[in-house]
Scaffold this motif. Structure first.
Motif, PDB file in Angstrom:
ATOM      1  N   HIS A 217      46.747  80.456  51.085  1.00 10.73           N
ATOM      2  CA  HIS A 217      46.754  80.133  49.952  1.00 10.73           C
ATOM      3  C   HIS A 217      46.129  79.022  50.255  1.00 10.73           C
ATOM      4  O   HIS A 217      47.035  77.654  50.819  1.00 10.73           O
ATOM      5  CB  HIS A 217      48.393  79.608  48.944  1.00 10.73           C
TER       6      HIS A 217
ATOM      7  N   THR B 212      51.312  82.605  53.780  1.00 10.17           N
ATOM      8  CA  THR B 212      52.998  83.444  53.745  1.00 10.17           C
ATOM      9  C   THR B 212      52.395  84.847  53.875  1.00 10.17           C
ATOM     10  O   THR B 212      51.889  85.097  54.989  1.00 10.17           O
ATOM     11  CB  THR B 212      52.991  83.742  52.836  1.00 10.17           C
TER      12      THR B 212
ATOM     13  N   TRP C 202      52.988  88.264  49.705  1.00  4.83           N
ATOM     14  CA  TRP C 202      52.926  87.479  49.051  1.00  4.83           C
ATOM     15  C   TRP C 202      51.761  86.906  47.848  1.00  4.83           C
ATOM     16  O   TRP C 202      51.335  87.755  48.295  1.00  4.83           O
ATOM     17  CB  TRP C 202      53.497  86.091  49.897  1.00  4.83           C
TER      18      TRP C 202
ATOM     19  N   ALA D 230      49.852  83.421  42.776  1.00 11.14           N
ATOM     20  CA  ALA D 230      50.186  82.758  41.562  1.00 11.14           C
ATOM     21  C   ALA D 230      51.545  82.362  42.237  1.00 11.14           C
ATOM     22  O   ALA D 230      51.539  80.934  41.787  1.00 11.14           O
ATOM     23  CB  ALA D 230      50.561  83.868  40.440  1.00 11.14           C
ATOM     24  N   PRO D 231      52.290  82.902  42.294  1.00 11.52           N
ATOM     25  CA  PRO D 231      54.184  81.951  42.237  1.00 11.52           C
ATOM     26  C   PRO D 231      53.857  80.655  43.535  1.00 11.52           C
ATOM     27  O   PRO D 231      54.404  79.650  44.102  1.00 11.52           O
ATOM     28  CB  PRO D 231      55.195  82.719  43.033  1.00 11.52           C
ATOM     29  N   GLN D 232      52.485  80.660  44.432  1.00 10.56           N
ATOM     30  CA  GLN D 232      52.092  80.041  45.482  1.00 10.56           C
ATOM     31  C   GLN D 232      51.175  78.992  45.017  1.00 10.56           C
ATOM     32  O   GLN D 232      51.158  77.813  45.788  1.00 10.56           O
ATOM     33  CB  GLN D 232      51.658  79.881  46.897  1.00 10.56           C
TER      34      GLN D 232
ATOM     35  N   PHE E 153      46.629  84.138  38.247  1.00 17.30           N
ATOM     36  CA  PHE E 153      47.599  82.218  38.078  1.00 17.30           C
ATOM     37  C   PHE E 153      47.734  81.809  37.481  1.00 17.30           C
ATOM     38  O   PHE E 153      48.214  80.792  37.062  1.00 17.30           O
ATOM     39  CB  PHE E 153      46.026  80.932  39.172  1.00 17.30           C
TER      40      PHE E 153
ATOM     41  N   SER F 235      50.562  82.195  34.614  1.00 17.03           N
ATOM     42  CA  SER F 235      51.506  82.818  34.032  1.00 17.03           C
ATOM     43  C   SER F 235      52.314  81.281  33.163  1.00 17.03           C
ATOM     44  O   SER F 235      51.491  80.060  32.952  1.00 17.03           O
ATOM     45  CB  SER F 235      52.719  82.746  35.463  1.00 17.03           C
TER      46      SER F 235
ATOM     47  N   ARG G 268      55.128  79.701  33.698  1.00 18.36           N
ATOM     48  CA  ARG G 268      54.903  78.575  34.989  1.00 18.36           C
ATOM     49  C   ARG G 268      53.763  77.390  35.506  1.00 18.36           C
ATOM     50  O   ARG G 268      54.061  76.524  35.189  1.00 18.36           O
ATOM     51  CB  ARG G 268      56.215  78.978  35.626  1.00 18.36           C
ATOM     52  N   ASN G 269      53.193  78.296  35.236  1.00 16.76           N
ATOM     53  CA  ASN G 269      51.712  78.057  36.213  1.00 16.76           C
ATOM     54  C   ASN G 269      51.414  76.519  34.693  1.00 16.76           C
ATOM     55  O   ASN G 269      50.916  75.704  35.584  1.00 16.76           O
ATOM     56  CB  ASN G 269      50.822  78.023  36.739  1.00 16.76           C
TER      57      ASN G 269
ATOM     58  N   TYR H 186      53.404  73.781  34.397  1.00 20.91           N
ATOM     59  CA  TYR H 186      53.030  72.778  35.438  1.00 20.91           C
ATOM     60  C   TYR H 186      52.054  72.648  35.635  1.00 20.91           C
ATOM     61  O   TYR H 186      52.217  70.898  36.060  1.00 20.91           O
ATOM     62  CB  TYR H 186      52.672  73.372  37.056  1.00 20.91           C
TER      63      TYR H 186
END
Length: 302
Positions: A147, A162, A166, A169-171, A202, A204, A206-207, A210
């Motif tokens: 990533h 990773t 995996w 998006a979570p990374q 990507f 989301s 959450r992103n 942030y």
């Protein structure tokens, strides 16, 4: 000078950031010859034992690479050359894009021991060491994933290794938090780009939260399911995110960054058993881009 070796101009940029001495007061073997051997292996992906004799002992080259991967020397060198490039105005902060790429793991990359490896001077866990060694099993076999965030000049700013299963998006947050370019003339290190681009994977809540919290403008397309869910909720779903199709076209810059990075065969296919050693391999390939010509898209070193 062999094909792919450091040029004099590249060596001038790299030499000031190298360690001055070895362990216990001893002196390193010639840095330039050893680093050329490391670059040769990263570029070709051959086994360490098959390094040409002009680079000296293969074990010396391997141990230098392994030690610098474990103690963070490659990380410090990359940060130093990025700071020098930023001071010269060679970093395009106007657009930083994020993406992920999968790397197949060779059979030689499997079977690492589960005990903690011993590192020079310290018997602690090396940086970037992972209990899972960054390997994941999928339908195609063992894979790992890189990533990364790339700047507008098609050079990697930061990355994370990773297991292959995996998601990207979570990374994203972890990758962005690894961007840290110091300023030799004083001031806080720069950690925030002007704009961020990425594909719909990507997108989301959450992103986006942030990025808004850090006041980073972003261009992330909204997937159909998220769009439908927002509309279903009516006024509670909020306004649709702003999207500029012209700005989104620049997302190809991170794709080209990945393409250049995977021209190194030891990056495209993982041969290293330890995650921290593979992380150092990717770092080495990235360092070469930063000390190369101002625009690596015009002067590839392969």
């Amino acid at each position: 000078m062999g094909r792919g070796d450091l040029t004099n101009a590249e060596w001038v940029q790299l030499e000031p950031h190298l360690p001055a001495s070895g362990l216990r007061g001893g002196r390193w073997n010639d840095h330039r010859k050893v680093i050329n051997g490391i670059l040769f292996r990263v570029r070709t992906g051959i086994p360490w034992r098959d390094l040409p004799g002009r680079f000296g002992s293969w074990k010396t080259v391997y141990e230098r690479h392994r030690r610098w991967s474990a103690d963070g020397t490659w990380d410090r060198i990359l940060h130093a050359v990025q700071a020098a490039a930023d001071l010269a105005g060679r970093i395009d902060w106007s657009m930083v894009s994020v993406d992920s790429t999968s790397c197949r793991a060779h059979q030689h990359a499997a079977g690492a021991r589960k005990n903690k490896p011993r590192v020079a001077k310290k018997r602690s866990t090396p940086r970037h060491h992972r209990p899972d060694e960054g390997l994941g099993r999928s339908r195609g076999g063992l894979t790992c994933k890189i990533h990364l965030a790339g700047e507008g000049g098609c050079r990697p700013m930061s990355f994370l290794v990773t297991p292959g299963q995996w998601g990207g998006a979570p990374q994203m947050i972890a990758v962005l938090e690894r961007i840290r370019v110091s300023r030799p003339q004083g001031g806080r290190p720069r950690t925030r780009p002007d704009h961020l681009g990425g594909d719909k994977a990507f997108s989301s809540r959450r992103n986006r939260s942030y990025l808004r919290r850090r006041q980073i403008k972003h261009t992330l397309p909204e997937p159909k399911d998220q769009r439908a869910n927002r509309r279903r909720r009516g006024s509670e779903g909020g306004r649709p995110p702003r999207f500029d199709s012209q700005t989104y076209k620049r997302r190809n810059e991170v794709e080209r960054t990945i393409n250049q990075l995977k021209n190194s065969r030891a990056v495209a296919t993982r041969y290293d058993k330890r995650a921290y050693v593979f992380h150092g391999t990717v770092r080495t390939a990235a360092i070469r881009f930063w000390v190369s010509a101002p625009d690596p898209r015009d002067t590839p070193w392969f």
